[in-house]
Design a protein around this motif. Structure first.
Motif, mmCIF file in Angstrom:
data_model
loop_
_atom_site.group_PDB
_atom_site.id
_atom_site.type_symbol
_atom_site.label_atom_id
_atom_site.label_comp_id
_atom_site.label_asym_id
_atom_site.label_seq_id
_atom_site.Cartn_x
_atom_site.Cartn_y
_atom_site.Cartn_z
ATOM 1 N N VAL A 69 14.311 -1.468 2.588
ATOM 2 C CA VAL A 69 13.777 -1.644 1.237
ATOM 3 C C VAL A 69 12.251 -1.583 1.261
ATOM 4 N N ILE A 70 11.645 -2.261 2.234
ATOM 5 C CA ILE A 70 10.189 -2.270 2.312
ATOM 6 C C ILE A 70 9.672 -0.869 2.616
ATOM 7 N N PHE A 71 10.413 -0.148 3.439
ATOM 8 C CA PHE A 71 9.978 1.212 3.761
ATOM 9 C C PHE A 71 9.969 2.080 2.505
ATOM 10 N N ILE A 72 11.035 1.964 1.715
ATOM 11 C CA ILE A 72 11.105 2.765 0.481
ATOM 12 C C ILE A 72 9.959 2.373 -0.448
ATOM 13 N N SER A 73 9.780 1.060 -0.609
ATOM 14 C CA SER A 73 8.715 0.568 -1.495
ATOM 15 C C SER A 73 7.354 1.071 -1.030
ATOM 16 N N LEU A 74 7.117 0.971 0.281
ATOM 17 C CA LEU A 74 5.823 1.393 0.832
ATOM 18 C C LEU A 74 5.615 2.877 0.587
ATOM 19 N N PHE A 75 6.656 3.645 0.848
ATOM 20 C CA PHE A 75 6.558 5.091 0.719
ATOM 21 C C PHE A 75 6.101 5.467 -0.692
ATOM 22 N N ILE A 76 6.819 4.932 -1.689
ATOM 23 C CA ILE A 76 6.477 5.270 -3.077
ATOM 24 C C ILE A 76 5.126 4.644 -3.435
ATOM 25 N N GLY A 77 4.969 3.365 -3.090
ATOM 26 C CA GLY A 77 3.778 2.611 -3.504
ATOM 27 C C GLY A 77 2.501 3.186 -2.940
#
Lengths: 417, 700
Positions: free
Chosen positions: B499-507
């Motif tokens: 989840v953090i990876f996805i968030s970081l990627f987009i963010g």
């Protein structure tokens, strides 16, 4: 009863009028917007052209192109830097802060020019605009006969190393996450200033020339004191083998003893590498020490420009006189003739008409209020922008004063009658 | 000149090393004594060169709290990933056990409701009579009547007779449809509105169009002749639609079962005008139905249709299964001849010395007890009739005593075949059953008696206390808690990272673009961030959870979608952080300096901007990991996250929602709760440690 009724009527009618005014205003705005949209869609190229011309008219970007003199490394002609003031929901440009308003000067190769003036007069902006860190609004900057503002992309980047800058604040001008060696050497590698095998040696040499040691390379900026940081900044500029360095108040953040070191270092480097400096400062003694020529700025324009010795001996412009009278003398018995300027600096967004200094000038005349003064060469290489040294202006002033007198007399007569 | 000291050429190298000395004492002409070691900040001996990552690591490892957090995390990962690999159980494995529990053995009941045994097809009796029969009988009992005339809703009459105690018979007038007779045949249907003629199958008519015009011309007259045949037209009931029928002189017979021959047909034709006629000693009824067809049916007169009784048969040989015919024969004989034959065997019914109706087989001449007829039914708990008659009689005695004493619970000892642990009959070496005294609990319920005894059963091992086999016991589904903690931890820990990876990627991408390019791009992206910030996460997740439930999503796919959704909902904070950092850094003087040195834009972003944002990102991500784990746990706890049989820590802690489990079986949820707490705390410790380590202004 009748009195209150009248009051009511008057308030209601005033409200009605204000509403009418409001709507008529909105109508006008809409009409204007509609017209501009229509003209844009009719002929967009023409529309943009007209808009540009309008902008230029506002900025009043008029200058005669310079002829390059090979003695000079930098030639600045009517340089203007206006920052737009944006307001409203659509961020329309409502006005401009005229940070630099048409300054012209030349710097000869291997010399130092000091740029002095009180804070907020546009010295730093001038320095940065010359280096094209800001896109100038008008005027011309020739570096080695080449107009910097016409360069683009890769050519501009290739030109960058020749013009360097040393900042006022050594703390924020170094990236906190890069080691010193990298800060100094990054651009060296990028521009391939030295072959790869000589790179380390070159960096070490440059650092040593600026009073840093080789083992400082792997340290981070936060581990250094202010003076050392400023040396790093100088080394960064120097490593690119520049011809011209803008020193933007390089010593104002340092204590006096280190100021001396840095200034001497700059002088030494100038001798060693044949550099040209634009030394921006409000510290007059430092400027006197380092500069060959000095320009005095007030509210975005140059008021006096002369070789250091002449200027410090014989300041002509009333503002220069006032400024120089503030130099402290290390003698307790010496009585200073302080000229104290009254009032505040006017806003650069809305400068006074005529001579910009006339609101605070002790020698203010009637001409100064309406006419912009011309540049006068009163001695060889000594330029003053003041009506006091312009014979025509003085004559004009006499006439104007006479007229004024006549006007006041008639007025007083009328009142007497 | 004193100032010349600082001039570059005049300064020796050692002196240059020590800037402090130059700065603080430019006035001193003498050099300091040689034997006093110089104390300088920049002494090479004092400061070692450390690479930035090592520096961060060093700072990090100096932080004890962060170390504790790291140790906990390492333990967690080892526990979940290695532990799940080592342990011999699977997370979905259900454990069973053998246990002796008080279990239903048999039920006994005094039958009061009458069961119908049909002599004819049950559908011949109208349902209104069939269904009400029991209540009619009860009414008759109450009024002590012996016969009652009944009529169904179609006005057929029935007679209900009491044959004796507990047995009634129903008689009805049996009329069977035999055949139909009609003197015309449907050839076509005609639609006058559309002028459309549709012929029946197998009908051939010459010149169809002319036939059609003839039909349309003769609609009003109702009859016509066509190529020698007579036709009649009748309205079909629907508007504009008519049936065309061909008149057949001899008429057509359609038999429902067997053909009855020409004599029968002649008899029918002769008696068409009569309602009834007699043929071959049989009474026949002729009726004309609505479509002009004669229906001929045979009247058999009054016939016995069914027996309604409360009797049950208890065979002496429990292996015998009685069929319906035997029972009907027995019912017929019980208050009549008392003798009957069935399947070439003869039986007689008599009341024995214990006042019980007993059916004895008399095929061999002597009466052999075959079965008892009684109204007391004893069956095994699953409805099978496998209990011995002896046991049944003993139970009946016990029940009688119970009713006399008016008690609801008693113990009952029966001399019967002994049962083993699984409820099977015990058998000796020769295969004979072993008899003995067996203990039962007899309990009186409203309408029946329940017999229970202790039986050894194979059960799902739920809520098992911690033992050597199951270190943390088993849960409500009989699964090993420790195993599930290990497997659940894998998902719970991985969810955070993904989840953090996805968030970081987009963010990072959107925040970086917004921050670096600014202006309208920034405006648009920030409004998007505002929108995402406004979205209420929990309601959306609840709706999605319900949606996933509705489409019966596979648990693994569900977890995947959950991760993606959490990631997509969580990027806005990171985008804001990155954008703010980049906006701040973009205006810093070192960025202007980088521009002045003529470095490429990409280098400026990745060498100067990104490294300055990275620490905050790492810290934010580490802190966020704990939060995500908590979110997942919350969702699973609410039943929106991972689904049974997939284990996650949140789903496991869901056991608390059962009040008994919360109070009695603490070993199920306390370890999981502790692990969640520890992991979240550890992530926070590590995040704090990283933040301190990354901060360059922190002292070494």
């Amino acid at each position: 009863m009748s009195n209150t009724d009248f009051k009511k009527e008057s308030t209601s009618s005033s409200i009605g009028i204000s509403i009418k005014k409001f709507f008529s205003k909105i109508g006008l705005i809409l009409k204007k917007a509609f017209k501009s949209v229509v003209s844009f869609f009719k002929n967009p190229v023409k529309y943009i052209k007209i808009a540009n011309e309008k902008r230029r008219a506002v900025i009043n970007d008029v200058y005669t192109p310079l002829v390059h003199n090979p003695e000079n490394i930098l030639e600045v002609n009517k340089l203007k830097m206006y920052f737009p003031i944006k307001a409203g929901f659509f961020k329309r440009t409502v006005g401009y802060v005229k940070a630099v308003d048409g300054i012209s000067f030349n710097i000869k190769k291997g010399t130092t020019m000091g740029l002095v003036g009180e804070s907020g007069c546009g010295k730093t902006t001038a320095g940065r605009t010359i280096l094209r860190l800001y896109e100038r609004s008008g005027g011309q900057v020739l570096f080695d006969g080449e107009d910097i503002n016409k360069l683009k992309g890769k050519k501009l980047r290739a030109k960058r190393p020749e013009l360097q800058i040393v900042f006022q604040d050594p703390y924020s001008s170094l990236s906190p996450r890069l080691p010193v060696g990298e800060i100094i050497g990054e651009a060296v590698r990028e521009h391939k200033i030295v072959p790869k095998d000589q790179y380390d040696e070159y960096i070490t040499k440059t650092m040593e020339a600026c009073g840093l040691q080789e083992y400082h390379k792997d340290r981070y900026p936060h581990e250094f004191s202010g003076g050392q940081r400023q040396r790093i900044c100088i080394a960064r500029a120097l490593a690119l083998d520049p011809k011209f360095i803008v020193c933007d108040e390089p010593v104002s953040a340092l204590d006096v003893s280190i100021q001396a070191q840095i200034i001497n270092l700059l002088k030494d480097l100038q001798e060693k590498f044949g550099l040209t400096y634009l030394f921006i400062s409000h510290d007059l003694s430092v400027v006197e020490h380092i500069s060959d020529t000095v320009g005095v700025m007030y509210l975005g324009s140059m008021v006096e420009f002369a070789p250091t010795k002449i200027l410090f001996k014989n300041p002509k412009h009333p503002y220069t006189e006032a400024l120089f009278s503030a130099i402290p003398v290390p003698d307790p018995d010496y009585k200073m003739k302080r000229i104290i300027l009254e009032g505040n600096i006017p806003s650069p967004a809305n400068p006074p008409s005529g001579c910009k200094f006339h609101t605070r000038c002790r020698m203010c005349m009637e001409v100064c209020k309406s006419c912009v003064p011309n540049v006068m060469e009163i001695e060889p290489d000594h330029f003053v922008v003041c009506h006091l040294f312009d014979k025509e202006a003085l004559e004009k002033n006499k006439e104007m004063e006479k007229e004024l007198k006549a006007k006041t007399e008639t007025k007083s007569n009328l009142t007497e009658e | 000149m004193k100032r010349d000291m600082t001039k570059f050429e005049n300064i020796k190298e050692e002196e240059l090393n020590d800037i402090n000395r130059v700065a603080n004492a430019p006035e001193i002409d003498e050099k300091p004594p040689i034997d006093i070691p110089q104390q300088a900040l920049d002494d090479e001996r004092r400061v070692k060169v450390i690479s930035p990552s090592v520096l961060v690591a060093k700072r990090f490892f100096r932080n004890k709290l962060a170390l504790v957090g790291l140790a906990i995390l390492i333990f967690m990962f080892a526990f979940c990933f290695l532990g799940g690999w080592i342990i011999q159980y699977n997370q979905k494995e259900v454990f069973y056990k053998n246990d002796s529990i008080l279990f239903d053995y048999a039920t006994a009941t005094e039958r009061t409701s009458y069961e119908n045994y049909y002599l004819v097809d049950s559908n011949d009796i109208h349902y209104s009579v069939r269904n009400m029969l029991n209540s009619y009988i009860i009414d008759m009992e109450a009024q002590s009547q012996t016969t009652r005339e009944l009529t169904d809703t179609e006005n057929n009459s029935y007679t209900l007779k009491k044959l004796g105690d507990n047995i009634y018979s129903l008689e009805y007038n049996q009329i069977d449809s035999v055949a139909t007779y009609s003197n015309n045949e449907t050839t076509a249907t005609y639609n006058s509105f559309l002028d459309l003629l549709i012929l029946e199958e197998d009908v051939i008519i010459e010149n169809e169009s002319f036939f059609k015009s003839t039909v349309s011309a003769n609609i009003e007259t109702g009859s016509f002749s066509y190529s020698g045949d007579d036709f009649i037209i009748t309205p079909a009931g629907t508007k504009n639609i008519y049936t065309v029928k061909k008149v057949v002189a001899d008429g057509l017979f359609d038999y429902s079962e067997e053909m009855l021959g020409v004599d029968f047909e002649n008899a029918v034709k002769a008696n068409l005008s009569e309602d009834t006629f007699v043929f071959n000693d049989g009474n026949y009824i002729v009726t004309l139905n609505a479509t002009g067809v004669f229906e001929i049916s045979r009247d058999f007169g009054l016939q016995n249709a069914l027996y309604a009784t409360t009797f049950v048969f208890d065979c002496y040989d429990t292996t015998v299964i009685l069929d319906n015919d035997f029972k009907l024969a027995a019912f017929m004989a019980v208050y009549g001849s008392t003798n009957f034959t069935y399947d070439e065997r003869t039986f007689s019914i008599a009341v024995n010395e214990d006042d019980i109706l007993m059916v004895s087989e008399t095929t061999s001449g002597t009466a052999v007890p075959f079965a008892n007829m009684s109204t007391f039914a004893v069956r095994r708990y699953n409805g099978e009739d496998t209990l011995s008659i002896n046991f049944k009689l003993q139970l009946e005695d016990a029940v009688t005593i119970m009713l006399e004493q008016n008690i609801t619970e008693t113990s009952f000892t029966a001399y019967t075949v002994l049962l083993d642990e699984n409820g099977e009959e015990l058998v000796d070496e020769l295969g004979n059953p072993i008899y003995g005294e067996a203990e039962f609990d007899l309990e009186r319920n409203l309408s029946y008696f329940l017999l229970r005894n202790f039986q050894e059963k194979y059960l799902i091992n739920i809520y098992d206390a911690p033992s050597a086999a199951h270190w943390l016991g088993t849960d409500a589904n009989g699964m090993d808690v420790l195993t599930r903690i290990m497997f659940g931890g894998r998902i719970s820990l991985m969810i955070g990272f993904i989840v953090i990876f996805i968030s970081l990627f987009i963010g990072v991408i959107l925040g970086g673009i917004a921050g670096y390019f600014g202006k309208w791009i920034d405006n648009i992206i920030m409004r998007l961030v505002d929108i995402f910030n406004c979205i209420p996460t929990l309601p959306i997740l609840i709706i999605l959870g319900a949606f996933f439930d509705a489409v019966r999503m596979d648990p693994y796919t569900r977890i995947m979608y959950l991760m993606i959704i959490l990631g997509v909902l969580g990027w806005s904070g990171i985008a804001r952080l990155v954008r703010g950092q980049i906006l701040f850094l973009r205006e810093q003087e070192f960025m202007i300096a980088a521009e002045a040195t003529g470095i490429k834009v990409s280098r400026r972003i990745f060498r100067h901007l990104v490294p300055n944002v990275m620490p905050q990102l790492i810290v934010n991500a580490t802190m966020g990991l704990g939060g995500i784990i908590l979110t997942e746990s919350t969702l699973s706890f609410l039943g929106l996250g991972a689904k049974y049989p997939l284990a996650t820590w949140g789903a496991m802690i869901n056991a608390v929602s059962n009040a008994t489990a919360m109070i009695k079986y603490t070993y199920i949820w306390i370890p999981v709760g502790l692990l969640i707490c520890l992991t979240v705390i550890a992530f926070n410790f590590v995040g704090d440690g990283l933040r301190d380590a990354f901060d360059p202004k922190m002292k070494r």
